[in-house]
Design a protein around this motif. Structure first.
Motif, PDB file in Angstrom:
ATOM      1  N   GLY A 165       1.781   7.006  -6.581  1.00 45.57           N
ATOM      2  CA  GLY A 165       0.619   7.878  -6.816  1.00 45.57           C
ATOM      3  C   GLY A 165       0.026   6.911  -7.729  1.00 45.57           C
ATOM      4  O   GLY A 165       0.429   5.670  -8.140  1.00 45.57           O
ATOM      5  N   LEU A 166      -1.286   6.743  -7.319  1.00 51.03           N
ATOM      6  CA  LEU A 166      -3.004   5.554  -7.637  1.00 51.03           C
ATOM      7  C   LEU A 166      -2.916   5.167  -9.042  1.00 51.03           C
ATOM      8  O   LEU A 166      -3.218   4.309  -8.855  1.00 51.03           O
ATOM      9  CB  LEU A 166      -3.873   6.046  -6.706  1.00 51.03           C
TER      10      LEU A 166
ATOM     11  N   GLY B 227       1.018  12.191  -4.910  1.00 55.01           N
ATOM     12  CA  GLY B 227       2.170  11.144  -4.831  1.00 55.01           C
ATOM     13  C   GLY B 227       2.981  11.538  -6.051  1.00 55.01           C
ATOM     14  O   GLY B 227       2.705  12.430  -6.790  1.00 55.01           O
TER      15      GLY B 227
ATOM     16  N   ILE C  89       0.655   4.622  -2.693  1.00 50.45           N
ATOM     17  CA  ILE C  89       0.664   5.523  -2.022  1.00 50.45           C
ATOM     18  C   ILE C  89       1.966   6.751  -2.358  1.00 50.45           C
ATOM     19  O   ILE C  89       1.558   8.149  -3.290  1.00 50.45           O
ATOM     20  CB  ILE C  89       0.704   6.314  -0.768  1.00 50.45           C
TER      21      ILE C  89
ATOM     22  N   LEU D  46       0.777  -1.472  -0.338  1.00 53.46           N
ATOM     23  CA  LEU D  46       0.173  -0.210   0.102  1.00 53.46           C
ATOM     24  C   LEU D  46       1.347   1.402   0.226  1.00 53.46           C
ATOM     25  O   LEU D  46       0.715   2.296  -0.504  1.00 53.46           O
ATOM     26  CB  LEU D  46      -1.009  -0.023   1.431  1.00 53.46           C
TER      27      LEU D  46
ATOM     28  N   LEU E 229       3.381  12.285   1.356  1.00 49.47           N
ATOM     29  CA  LEU E 229       2.067  12.394   1.381  1.00 49.47           C
ATOM     30  C   LEU E 229       1.716  13.993   1.177  1.00 49.47           C
ATOM     31  O   LEU E 229       1.272  15.273   0.853  1.00 49.47           O
ATOM     32  CB  LEU E 229       1.148  11.611   1.958  1.00 49.47           C
TER      33      LEU E 229
END
Lengths: 358, 309
Positions: free
Chosen positions: B247-248, B299, B244, B240, B293
């Motif tokens: 960048g998604l 991201g 993050i 995860l 962040l």
């Protein structure tokens, strides 16, 4: 017929603004609370207290806290388990390190430290939103998991890593039997329930809901996002922290960090989803559902297995539990996104019109 | 210096594996806006399916050749993932169109729980092994430069090569094929894509299929390294911070984020860990992503977040 508000006229603003404006509701709630304090202890045996009622009361308190953050303010948090842990360990440290510390104060200090940690991890919510935030709160979870496992100061340098408390006492009243524990937790739950109910219908609650519904628009009409979000994190983590302290002190007695793992965070989130996001009542429903379901499955699945002549192992039951949980969450999100609390209010609406549907 | 490089290299290899899991997340998010929390469960499910099929196939079909059995198991597990993708679309996503991101996230949490239960019910919950014939023995490189050389796991090298190949393939798929173009169109704007005749439901199935295959590859590699067991599902939690950080919505972001996280994790564990009691890998990665962040909320390679009222 019985649930009708005809003739109940509100002649003052105070009467119009009270928590339960319908007389029947007021009496019903009073009756339920009275039953919980007086009736339940008369009816229930010790096993029920230990296995169902005490966990239910404490987890309902925690779900209440999570619901304020997730349901009312719209900040998804997967770190609730961490805030419970902070509450538990902070309460533990103040309880054993300060001579003659009263239990209530220790619990509140647990809440206080959870508030601080919660606000600290809430700071990213000012910059990041939604999905990013959900992951960011996981940072709190893993950091706390690690801190309470590795930093031995928190556990008072016990060699095994598990800590325990004993001789719980409030104003000279010993909390020993399950009945005492239940009554103590219930009193706290009722108090916090009332508090939360009042908070969310006040100005601050409306600010939270505005932020949840659309934070940019809320900021435009003059709501300070920082104040609203951080206060939601603060209130939520305070309640969750107290619940964590209760869970550790009263329910478990002796515990280790695994009691507050990431699974606990997910569990609390599920309570909020299934119970109803943005509903105080929903927190209770959700907690009841999630506490009772595994016990029910544990009893029911072997019976079902017997009927069709299949031996069901404990592993199979735990897998079935996962599947039922998962399926229920998806089902609730699709069919009733507002959870059990919504069904409850629909039921009340129907009752008001009964027996005529119009 | 040799030790530092060895750690660095180990971090890069681990990072490559994280990117593999992260890729699954990014693919689904890119094309449907769903943050797929079930990716870890999918990795576990796929790996379980493959491990067990490889075990069962000789009994079912009489194929004794282990290579053929493994390949067949891979294909079968891939087919299972296809069916799964279709079921997820049919039973869940279809009913949650136009819901908020948070609702979809929680739905995938539900899917994750369901898959963990189902996978273990169908395939058993012991530790299984996947043997895809990767050489286990380490090799030494750069003997002449450093004393003792640098220890490199051949297994890691092959895994990294497979990951790189997969990424190249996916990039080609996204950039060069009509389906890839449709996927990117859907990612940009659901409604606009629908209005020019791109069938949303089919696109979703395709995306989940691709994510399923990525999960299968990730599960295969992780599984052959660590054995297939329940803890594989938590690999997603390790991945995860990667998305993050990266960048998604960015495939290269998943790769570079993975490498940064992998290196950061290993270096912090080796150089900071002993000072504070060790075991800091997992939260260090999260903290790294979190701090990052605060400065760049979208991201490394994510699209700029624009808020409109």
């Amino acid at each position: 017929m019985f649930y009708r508000e005809n003739g109940q006229f509100k002649t003052t603003y105070a009467a119009d603004q009270q928590i339960f404006p319908i007389t029947q509701d007021r009496w019903a709630v009073l009756a339920i609370v009275a039953f919980a304090f007086i009736g339940v202890p008369l009816l229930v045996d010790e096993y029920m207290f230990r296995a169902i009622l005490i966990p239910f009361v404490i987890l309902a308190l925690a779900a209440l806290g999570v619901n304020i953050l997730v349901g009312y303010c719209g900040q998804i948090s997967l770190g609730s388990g961490a805030f419970m842990a902070v509450g538990a360990y902070a309460a533990y440290n103040t309880f054993i390190r300060i001579e003659g510390m009263p239990l209530i104060l220790a619990l509140l200090s647990g809440g206080l430290f959870a508030t601080l940690v919660g606000m600290l991890f809430g700071i990213p919510s000012l910059r990041v939103k939604g999905l990013y935030l959900a992951v960011a709160t996981l940072a709190a979870q893993f950091f706390c998991d690690w801190a309470f496992l590795r930093i031995s100061w928190f556990t008072n340098n016990t060699s095994s890593g598990s800590v325990s408390v004993s001789n719980l006492q409030v104003f000279g009243w010993n909390i020993e039997t399950p009945l005492h524990k239940y009554l103590f937790c219930l009193a706290i739950l009722v108090l916090f329930g009332l508090l939360a109910k009042n908070l969310v219908r006040g100005a601050i609650g409306r600010e939270w809901m505005a932020i949840r519904d659309m934070d940019v628009a809320a900021a435009v009409i003059g709501i300070r996002p920082m104040y609203a979000k951080l206060s939601a994190f603060a209130v939520s983590s305070f309640i969750v922290g107290v619940a964590g302290a209760l869970w550790a002190f009263v329910h478990l007695g002796s515990w280790e960090p695994a009691a507050f793992s990431v699974d606990r965070s997910f569990q609390l989130l599920f309570m909020v989803i299934i119970g109803g996001m943005g509903s105080i009542m929903g927190s209770f429903f959700g907690a009841a559902f999630i506490v009772v379901l595994p016990i029910f499955l544990n009893q029911f699945l072997p019976l079902l297995g017997d009927m069709v002549g299949v031996e069901i192992s404990t592993a199979a039951i735990s897998h079935a539990e996962l599947m039922v949980f998962g399926a229920l969450i998806v089902w609730f999100l699709i069919v009733e996104p507002h959870g059990l609390a919504r069904l409850w209010s629909v039921g009340k609406q129907k009752l008001r019109l009964w027996p005529f549907p119009h | 210096m040799g030790f530092f490089l060895e750690t660095l290299l180990g971090g890069l290899m681990a990072g490559m594996l994280y990117s593999l899991v992260a890729l699954g997340f990014v693919l689904i998010f890119k094309a449907s806006g769903v943050f797929n929390f079930a990716q870890g469960a999918m990795v576990l499910f796929a790996a379980l399916a493959m491990a067990r099929f490889a075990e069962w196939i000789p009994g079912w079909t009489g194929i004794a050749n282990p290579v053929a059995a493994t390949v067949l198991a891979f294909v079968l597990a891939g087919a299972v993932m296809f069916v799964l993708a279709w079921l997820v679309e049919f039973l869940v996503l279809r009913h949650l169109v136009n819901q908020e991101g948070a609702t979809l996230l929680m739905a995938t949490l539900g899917i994750a729980y369901f898959l963990e239960g189902l996978g273990q019910t169908l395939f058993g919950s012991d530790i299984y092994s996947i043997d895809i014939g990767m050489p286990k023995d380490p090799i030494f490189v750069l003997d002449s430069v450093f004393q003792g050389g640098i220890l490199v796991n051949k297994e890691d090298l092959i895994a990294a090569a497979i990951a790189a190949g997969l990424v190249a393939l996916l990039t080609l798929f996204f950039q060069k094929t009509a389906t890839g173009r449709a996927l990117r169109a859907v990612a940009d704007d659901h409604q606009a894509a629908q209005s020019v005749g791109i069938p949303l439901a089919r696109i979703w199935v395709i995306v989940w299929c691709v994510a399923g295959v990525v999960a299968l590859v990730a599960g295969m590699i992780w599984g052959s390294k660590l054995g297939v067991q329940f803890s594989l599902a938590t690999v997603a939690l390790r991945a995860l911070p990667v998305i993050i950080l990266g960048g998604l919505t960015s495939v290269p972001g998943a790769i570079i984020g993975g490498l940064i996280i992998g290196v950061g994790e290993k270096l912090s564990e080796v150089y900071i860990g002993p000072l504070v009691g060790g075991g800091i890998e997992i939260w260090f990665a999260y903290m790294l992503a979190l701090v990052f962040l605060l400065f760049r909320p979208q991201g490394l390679f994510g699209e700029k977040i624009i808020d409109r009222v």
